[in-house]
Design a protein around this motif. Structure first.
Motif, short mmCIF file in Angstrom:
data_model
loop_
_atom_site.label_atom_id
_atom_site.label_comp_id
_atom_site.label_asym_id
_atom_site.label_seq_id
_atom_site.Cartn_x
_atom_site.Cartn_y
_atom_site.Cartn_z
N MET B 1 0.83 -1.21 0.00
CA MET B 1 0.00 0.00 0.00
C MET B 1 0.85 1.24 0.00
SD MET B 1 -3.06 -0.90 2.63
CE MET B 1 -3.84 0.70 2.54
N THR B 2 0.53 2.22 -0.85
CA THR B 2 1.35 3.41 -0.92
C THR B 2 0.56 4.69 -0.67
OG1 THR B 2 0.95 3.48 -3.29
CG2 THR B 2 3.00 2.44 -2.58
N PHE B 3 -0.76 4.60 -0.65
CA PHE B 3 -1.59 5.79 -0.41
C PHE B 3 -1.43 6.83 -1.52
CE2 PHE B 3 -0.36 3.73 3.52
CZ PHE B 3 -1.60 3.35 4.00
N ILE B 4 -1.06 6.36 -2.71
CA ILE B 4 -0.96 7.25 -3.88
C ILE B 4 -2.24 7.06 -4.70
CG2 ILE B 4 0.30 7.73 -6.02
CD1 ILE B 4 2.82 6.60 -4.52
N PRO B 5 -3.00 8.14 -4.88
CA PRO B 5 -4.34 7.96 -5.45
C PRO B 5 -4.43 7.90 -6.97
CG PRO B 5 -4.05 10.20 -4.64
CD PRO B 5 -2.77 9.49 -4.40
N HIS B 6 -3.34 8.18 -7.70
CA HIS B 6 -3.47 8.33 -9.17
C HIS B 6 -3.81 7.03 -9.87
CE1 HIS B 6 -1.96 12.17 -8.32
NE2 HIS B 6 -0.68 11.91 -8.39
N GLN B 10 -4.72 8.99 -15.16
CA GLN B 10 -4.44 10.32 -14.59
C GLN B 10 -2.94 10.62 -14.63
OE1 GLN B 10 -6.39 9.85 -10.74
NE2 GLN B 10 -7.96 11.32 -11.37
N ARG B 11 -2.16 9.58 -14.36
CA ARG B 11 -0.70 9.78 -14.37
C ARG B 11 -0.26 10.22 -15.78
NH1 ARG B 11 0.59 5.80 -10.89
NH2 ARG B 11 0.28 4.31 -12.55
N GLN B 13 -2.07 11.70 -17.99
CA GLN B 13 -2.57 13.06 -18.22
C GLN B 13 -1.65 14.10 -17.58
OE1 GLN B 13 -6.52 13.50 -16.51
NE2 GLN B 13 -6.36 15.74 -16.55
N MET B 14 -1.19 13.80 -16.37
CA MET B 14 -0.32 14.74 -15.65
C MET B 14 1.03 14.86 -16.34
SD MET B 14 -1.33 13.61 -11.78
CE MET B 14 -0.40 14.84 -10.90
N LEU B 23 7.60 8.89 -15.86
CA LEU B 23 8.05 9.40 -14.56
C LEU B 23 9.56 9.63 -14.56
CD1 LEU B 23 5.97 7.31 -11.98
CD2 LEU B 23 5.88 9.78 -12.35
N ALA B 45 6.45 -5.19 0.55
CA ALA B 45 5.26 -4.50 1.06
C ALA B 45 4.24 -5.46 1.65
CB ALA B 45 4.64 -3.69 -0.07
N LEU B 46 3.46 -4.95 2.61
CA LEU B 46 2.39 -5.72 3.24
C LEU B 46 1.07 -4.96 3.11
CD1 LEU B 46 4.02 -6.66 6.67
CD2 LEU B 46 3.63 -8.20 4.73
N GLY B 47 -0.03 -5.71 3.03
CA GLY B 47 -1.35 -5.10 3.17
C GLY B 47 -1.69 -4.95 4.64
N GLU B 48 -2.86 -4.40 4.93
CA GLU B 48 -3.22 -4.18 6.34
C GLU B 48 -3.23 -5.47 7.15
OE1 GLU B 48 -6.22 -1.80 7.92
OE2 GLU B 48 -5.86 -0.07 6.60
#
Lengths: 497, 454
Positions: B1-6, B10-11, B13-14, B23, B45-48
């Protein structure tokens, strides 16, 4: 309502609050105490019921702005989202309810967590060893300065007492150096594009003498959000004269997994776990400011560190440690949150954090660069950039007016008037956790202000959505009122009987 | 999990808006030779759910229940009312930063103003800063304040007997840069009647004398007010390190004449947390406010809904590092605002009578425990002095560690081992602390354990 209502104003004599102990056990309490020290009356703490208490603080929370409220582009502070799961982790009784004097051998999991975080942060920064002791970024800076000082004393180079600090640096840098007994040599980077050039460096070395220079305090990306390419040359030159390089970790969010301060030539790094590693800022703290060092400085770190010992872990005091910088074992529950954050993101996630922090900053910069002056907007910025409101001064619109307009529209303001290099600075750090939709709303607001500044500056200054405005800072300083004073007759109802 | 919403779209587009393809193009300002061309050495990485499993492995399985922790030394097993966790976990509070923008930070500003008011009540001082890191660092701050007041002419700092050893270590570290003369009055100097002999060390170079009230062994100097008067007669300042819970029953250091009061306020609604984060408090007489480090919140006039009103701002910032740089009174930037807020909620929750009663229960429990434990053969009080909720007992030679280890094996923390004292008799001693979480059964269990080992 003209005046705020304090919790003390809600007090009713004789009203009882939360019952911690059942009513049965109510000792008088004064037996066995020296008569000279016993107080006659109870302290005039408020007497409120729990319902009143809850509503009081819920109301106060509702007039406070956090990342959970909205966009918080406070440059250099990395106001990213604070995951709720890391909060929950830090509250586990097996972490939260442990007394600090409990022997290391009886808390192997906690010791492992501290040890692992030391190792991970060392790798993230390209350092050999890390102490998690410092309580905050400024204390990390201070500890770092003391490490340099002890290192030079150990080498017999006690004449090295000059610390080079760019005038564009955060105020904590010179204050930390001074508190450690260094003479601060401020270098005028402000008039040189905010960059520590080799020419400026030569000047300061020849002014103070190569054998008196202890080191330099720098950050990269610079306070302009630009990656300083000449850092390697600066590091080589300073190492040539026997000096040390200190890295201010305020801007590390831009570098995670991409490049490391150690690889640039820095000898010592301080981190802000409350910035890069997403532990909450808490309304101003608690922070946590670990310091990482290269091998030659490892024996000077503040103690205690967690070290491997047989199958388990034990506390370790480095041989020439500067000493203890705070009580016990660092900001432990903050460390738990940072450990959990790194564990959730993994190597890939950490790199993506830096990449997307950079993406978001460049997107906002690209959209604003035609409406605001942005130094070096022709280059890609890192995780933040500095826009200037200087172009609006003919209309009597300043950075603070843009900041207050943002507040009025439900955003937090950027960092204003810092760095000093840029007139009317607005330092914008979007962070990686903000969505395109949020960024677009912010951009639209900023473009609207740029337009209004020229067409209707008075409208821009109208703050119709803010309940509290025009706080008189001069009066606050001249007629200091920094506490509630109890009224003269404060005997509690119980004692009045 | 990274908490990055794109989303990928959208990426793209940006990137297009920036004029980049990928990038990687945005990283062109980092010289290639500085790029890290490998993954960071951290676990995958781990999930919750995975994180919950990983942390359950580390959090202490057999955490000692609060009521079996008989240890203090600045960090105490007090009960934290549920309302404290609930309110302090409101995101508007804990995800905010320093209230730089008062228009949208009135909530936190008012909380800190209330905190400053509470600290002034508890210490008997006239001004409190917005908090410091912990009881050790604020002692260093207090000593620095005294040295600044002494303007270079008074560079000696005297520690009365039995000031917390860890806090003194912190002062020593801060002193690397300050280079003050630190003098510790030997423990053995304390007279049997509880007098605290500092007079012999006082002179015209003394900046301050540091007292701990109650001291690190738990004891009270009945004549503290007279000692403070002696300090003042020598022209020096009296710094008192205080356990604020004691103010439920005892006079405040201000009432005894102190000039600067500091200490650790974890006891006011904060978890022990293996020793961090903690809550350092620092308060002083108003005449010393210019040398007080850290943030300070003031009440001032403003417009409220367009009408004249009052509100709160950060004030006297001219003392601080972001204005004064190397000439500032300290380098402090952040503090412990969230813990300060928790202490406000705590004190409001227990209230006037509740706070007095809790202090009375802490003291009563300690009296009961000392009576029961010293009734055992071979156990004696380390000092014939009175105490609030903490005291030190002496055990027969060699038995101290046996008791401590046997207690741990039974899920009990039997006090703390006094440290940092040259006094050899303390090697056979344990310092015990009692709070409102302890019941008669808990005290009986501790007594039974000590009896069993003896």
């Amino acid at each position: 309502m003209p005046a705020p209502t304090l919790i003390f104003d809600r007090s009713q004599p004789g009203r009882r609050g939360t019952q911690v102990r059942s009513a049965g056990h109510q000792p008088d309490g004064t037996a066995g105490l020296p008569a000279q020290l016993v107080r006659a009356d109870s302290l005039p703490l408020p007497e409120v019921d729990e319902t009143t208490l809850v509503r009081h603080y819920v109301k106060l929370s509702q007039i406070n702005y956090g990342v959970d409220t909205g966009f918080y582009p406070l440059g250099s502070c990395t106001m990213k989202y604070n995951p709720k799961v890391t909060e929950a982790t830090s509250m586990l009784p097996g972490f939260a309810n442990i007394h600090p004097t409990q022997p290391a051998a009886t808390v192997p999991g906690l010791m492992r967590l501290i040890y692992e975080l030391q190792v991970w942060l060392s790798d993230i920064c390209g350092m050999a060893a890390t102490s998690l002791q410092p309580a905050a970024g400024a204390q990390g800076e201070f500890a770092g300065m003391l490490v340099f000082r002890k290192y030079f004393e150990q080498r017999g180079e006690t004449a090295r007492r000059v610390m080079i600090v760019p005038d564009s640096a955060h105020g904590t840098n010179p204050a930390s150096a001074h508190l450690s007994g260094f003479e601060v040599a401020e270098v005028d980077c402000v008039n040189h594009g905010g960059v520590m050039t080799l020419e400026l460096l030569e000047d300061v070395i020849s002014t103070h003498g190569a054998d008196r220079i202890a080191g330099i305090m720098l950050t990269n990306p610079s306070t302009l959000g630009i990656f300083e390419k000449n850092i390697v040359a600066v590091a080589e030159r300073l190492h040539d004269v026997g000096a040390q390089l200190y890295y201010d970790g305020a801007n590390l969010n831009a570098l995670l997994g991409l490049t490391r301060p150690g690889d640039m030539g820095f000898d010592l790094v301080h981190l802000n776990l409350h910035k890069t590693f997403s532990t909450p800022h808490g309304g101003g703290g608690p922070g946590s400011g670990p310091i990482g060092v290269r091998e030659h400085l490892a024996e000077f770190l503040p103690y205690p560190l967690a070290a491997r010992s047989g199958d388990g872990y034990a506390w370790h005091k480095p041989e020439h440690s500067i000493g203890r910088i705070k009580l016990h074992h660092g900001q432990f529950l903050v460390l738990v949150r940072a450990w959990a954050y790194i564990r959730m993101l993994g190597p890939d996630g950490l790199r993506r954090v830096a990449e997307h922090a950079i993406l978001n900053a460049n997107y906002v910069q690209a959209k604003l660069k035609h409406a605001y002056q942005i130094p070096y907007a022709d280059r890609h910025c890192m995780h933040e950039f500095v826009a200037s409101a200087d172009g609006f001064k003919d209309y009597d619109i300043h950075a603070k007016d843009i900041a207050k307009a943002l507040l009025n529209d439900g955003f937090h303001a950027p960092t204003c008037y810092f760095p000093l290099i840029v007139h009317e600075a607005l330092m914008i750090e979007p962070t990686e956790t903000e969505s395109l939709e949020t960024l677009d709303k912010f951009i639209a607001a900023m473009l609207r202000y740029a337009e209004l500044a020229k067409t209707d500056p008075e409208q821009l200054k109208r703050l119709e959505n803010l309940a509290v405005t025009h706080l008189d800072e001069t009066q606050a300083a001249r007629q200091l009122n920094a506490r509630w004073i109890p009224p003269a007759n404060t005997a509690s109802a119980a004692e009045a009987k | 999990m990274t908490f990055i919403p794109h989303t990928p779209a959208q990426r793209a587009q940006m990137l297009a808006a920036i004029g980049a393809e990928k990038l990687e193009d945005l990283l062109d300002t980092i010289p290639p030779e500085l790029r890290l061309n490998r993954d960071l050495n951290v676990p995958p990485a781990l999930g919750e759910a995975g994180l919950a499993r990983a942390t359950a492995e580390l959090a202490n399985h057999n955490a000692i229940p609060l009521n079996r922790v008989f240890a203090g030394g600045g960090i105490y097993p007090h009960h934290v009312p549920a309302v404290v966790d609930e309110l302090s976990h409101r995101g508007e509070f804990y995800t905010a930063y320093t209230p730089y923008q008062p228009e949208v930070s009135q909530g936190m500003l008012q909380c800190i103003y209330e905190y400053q008011s509470y600290i002034c009540l508890l210490t008997g001082m006239e001004v409190s800063n917005a908090s410091g890191y912990d009881g050790g660092t604020v002692l260093a701050d207090a000593v620095l304040m005294a040295a600044l007041t002494g303007r270079g002419k008074r560079n000696k700092v005297i520690f009365a007997p039995n000031v917390d050893a860890q806090a003194r270590r912190v002062v020593e570290t801060y002193n690397i840069g300050m280079e003050l003369e630190l003098v510790k009055v030997a423990t053995g100097d304390a007279t049997p009647d509880g007098q605290c002999p500092i007079a012999a060390h006082l002179d015209e170079h003394t900046a301050c004398v540091v007292f701990q009230y109650p001291n690190c062994l738990g004891y009270l100097y009945a004549d503290l007010a007279q000692r403070i008067a002696e300090v003042h007669a020598a022209g020096a300042l009296a710094v008192v390190m205080f356990y604020p819970f004691a103010a439920g029953l005892l006079k405040t250091p201000g009432e005894l004449g102190a000039d600067i009061v500091c200490g650790e306020a974890q006891c006011l609604g904060n978890p022990m947390g293996f020793g961090g984060p903690l809550l350092g408090f620092l308060a002083c007489r108003e005449k010393l406010v210019r040398v007080l480090p850290g943030r300070l919140i003031g009440r001032t006039s403003c417009e409220r809904d367009g009408q004249p009103g009052e509100g709160f701002v950060m004030t006297l910032q001219a003392r601080e590092q972001h204005i004064r740089r190397e000439k500032a009174t300290s380098n402090i930037c952040s503090n412990e605002a969230l813990l300060a807020l928790r202490s406000c909620i705590y004190l409001g929750a227990v209230g006037r009578e509740g706070f007095r009663q809790l202090a009375a229960i802490c003291h009563d429990n300690a009296l009961k425990a000392q009576a029961q434990l010293t009734a055992l053969d071979g156990v004696s009080a380390c000092r014939d002095q009175q105490f609030f909720n903490e005291f030190t007992l002496k055990f027969p030679s060699g038995k101290r560690d046996e008791i401590y280890d046997a207690a741990l094996a039974q899920g009990m923390l039997a006090g703390i081992k006094p440290c940092g004292c040259a006094d050899p008799e303390l090697k056979n001693c344990l310092t015990f602390a009692f709070t409102e979480v302890h019941t008669d059964e808990d005290i009986a269990a501790l007594t039974a354990l000590v009896k069993e080992v003896l």
